[in-house]
Design a protein around this motif. Structure first.
Motif, mmCIF file in Angstrom:
data_model
loop_
_atom_site.group_PDB
_atom_site.id
_atom_site.type_symbol
_atom_site.label_atom_id
_atom_site.label_comp_id
_atom_site.label_asym_id
_atom_site.label_seq_id
_atom_site.Cartn_x
_atom_site.Cartn_y
_atom_site.Cartn_z
ATOM 1 N N ARG A 56 3.758 52.078 21.907
ATOM 2 C CA ARG A 56 2.497 52.563 22.449
ATOM 3 C C ARG A 56 2.722 53.742 23.360
ATOM 4 O O ARG A 56 3.686 53.820 24.095
ATOM 5 N N PHE B 40 -4.824 54.811 26.961
ATOM 6 C CA PHE B 40 -5.156 54.872 25.537
ATOM 7 C C PHE B 40 -5.371 56.342 25.188
ATOM 8 O O PHE B 40 -6.112 57.055 25.883
ATOM 9 N N SER C 4 0.711 58.052 19.240
ATOM 10 C CA SER C 4 -0.547 57.963 19.968
ATOM 11 C C SER C 4 -1.325 56.784 19.401
ATOM 12 O O SER C 4 -1.113 56.388 18.246
ATOM 13 N N ASP C 5 -2.217 56.214 20.207
ATOM 14 C CA ASP C 5 -3.002 55.089 19.693
ATOM 15 C C ASP C 5 -3.781 55.498 18.449
ATOM 16 O O ASP C 5 -3.823 54.761 17.459
ATOM 17 N N SER D 94 -4.006 55.274 12.916
ATOM 18 C CA SER D 94 -3.644 54.551 14.132
ATOM 19 C C SER D 94 -2.129 54.513 14.283
ATOM 20 O O SER D 94 -1.399 54.478 13.296
ATOM 21 N N THR E 97 -0.875 52.357 16.951
ATOM 22 C CA THR E 97 -0.633 51.119 17.689
ATOM 23 C C THR E 97 -1.589 50.042 17.189
ATOM 24 O O THR E 97 -2.565 50.330 16.470
ATOM 25 N N GLY F 124 -5.012 50.738 18.509
ATOM 26 C CA GLY F 124 -5.642 51.795 17.729
ATOM 27 C C GLY F 124 -6.206 51.283 16.430
ATOM 28 O O GLY F 124 -7.302 51.670 16.005
#
Length: 391
Positions: free
Chosen positions: A2, A168, A196-197, A215, A217, A220
């Protein structure tokens, strides 16, 4: 990994658009914002304020600078209308995300005295859940650099760590570049290369306007599950890829691209270069470059008391290596002139940072060029030093 983790951000290959299996219509962008808000986050992103695109609170897609772009050069910044309705058709503005993570001015403790007893109270902030919308690849790298400095070093900043922990991010691949951009020279963009999320690429094709989105993560993926998505096609992925390649071409063929592979050694060899005298004739020591820079982290503390002397406070605030007080010790300032201050800033950013934090301190965003009142150009100074070194 993350983007909100304490470890270094993970490297990914987002330049390859094959992984972007989802398409979000531009008309549904507000659904993304509302989904993040519903998870309890405060969303911050680009807004048009006082004729500049800066970061501020976002409550809906109407707050974004749709149809606006920026025009940048050394010592020059203007916003202007685009010929389309792109949401992220700008580059970077005067502010970076660090103002939400490393606060420009914050209280550390306060104390009061009643008779002979002194009470000192550490001020603990109620940290909000932060979400950043529209983060560029160079800015993700800047956050990773600040993580190494303010979390993973021997002297961590607890406030930064607490604000950073639950971050986030919604990253956006760059499809346009300003003449001041040089992230290709620093290997930090224009394609998003850190986890990135969520990561998006904006595409405008005649009457079509959409985002390819993926997404990075689990959180995400949960957000994606709430959105009205449809599968992306090979043609749509190719359109997104062409946009990123266009931004890269603009920079590689632009005036600021240079070879950064030997910067550390180059600057170490030229610590007494006559170029430092030349740039000092122009530099105002105003500290604009360090305030706009997304990785500069210098700070100082201020102690204040009220008129009675019974109450006192300590505050942390941003500072700069360009100020005379910053290196002041008993007997005077260590760096008493502009020549030594500019040399300190540039050699630290591009050379000694490697020794301290295992990376460069520059991500090639170009803010220091745009927001310098006299248009001093870091890439030009590198070329000048290199040329003066030649026999």
């Amino acid at each position: 990994m993350r983007v909100g983790s304490m470890a270094n951000l993970g490297q990914i290959d987002s330049a390859n658009m094959d992984s972007y299996e989802h398409l979000l219509q531009a008309a549904d962008l507000d659904d993304l914002i509302q989904a993040i808000l519903e998870h309890g986050y405060e969303v911050y992103g680009p807004t048009l304020v006082d004729k500049a695109i800066t970061y501020g609170k976002i409550l809906s897609s109407a707050d974004l600078p749709q149809g606006w772009t920026d025009e940048q050069e050394g010592g020059h910044y203007r916003v202007k209308r685009r010929t389309d309705n792109a949401y992220f058709g700008y580059v970077v503005g005067p502010h970076s995300w660090k103002k939400y993570l490393q606060l420009p001015h914050r209280p550390i403790w306060k104390s009061s005295r009643q008779e002979q007893e002194v009470q000192i109270i550490e001020i603990k902030e109620d940290v909000p859940k932060l979400a950043f919308l529209g983060v560029r690849s160079c800015e993700l790298h800047a956050i990773a650099i600040q993580d190494r400095v303010l979390i993973e070093s021997d002297y961590p900043n607890s406030n930064y760590r607490d604000r950073r922990k639950g971050l986030f991010t919604v990253a956006v691949n760059c499809t346009t570049a300003a003449p001041t951009c040089f992230c290709t020279a620093m290997q930090t963009g224009p394609a998003v290369t850190l986890t990135s999320d969520l990561t998006m690429t904006e595409v405008l094709d005649g009457k079509r306007h959409f985002f390819l989105i993926e997404s990075g993560t689990e959180l995400g993926a949960q957000i994606l599950a709430q959105l009205p998505l449809k599968p992306s096609t090979v043609e749509e992925k190719q359109q997104a890829q062409k946009g990123i390649e266009s931004a890269e071409t603009q920079m590689r063929q632009g005036p600021r691209h240079f070879d950064s592979s030997d910067l550390k050694e180059l600057l170490y060899r030229n610590f007494e270069s006559p170029s430092w005298d030349k740039v000092a004739e122009r530099c105002l020591s105003c500290a604009n470059c360090t305030m706009a820079c997304p990785t500069c982290f210098c700070s100082t503390v201020e102690d204040t008391t009220d008129l009675s002397g019974e109450n006192a406070e300590r505050w942390e605030r941003w500072d700069s290596c360009f100020t005379s007080d910053f290196s002041h010790i008993t007997g005077g300032s260590v760096r008493a002139d502009t020549r030594s201050r500019y040399r300190q800033w540039m050699t630290h950013k591009l050379a000694t940072w490697h020794d301290q934090f295992d990376s460069s301190g520059c991500v090639g965003c170009g803010r220091c060029i745009t927001w310098c009142p006299v248009g001093i150009d870091l890439t030009e100074e590198v070329r000048t030093i290199r040329n003066l070194e030649q026999p």
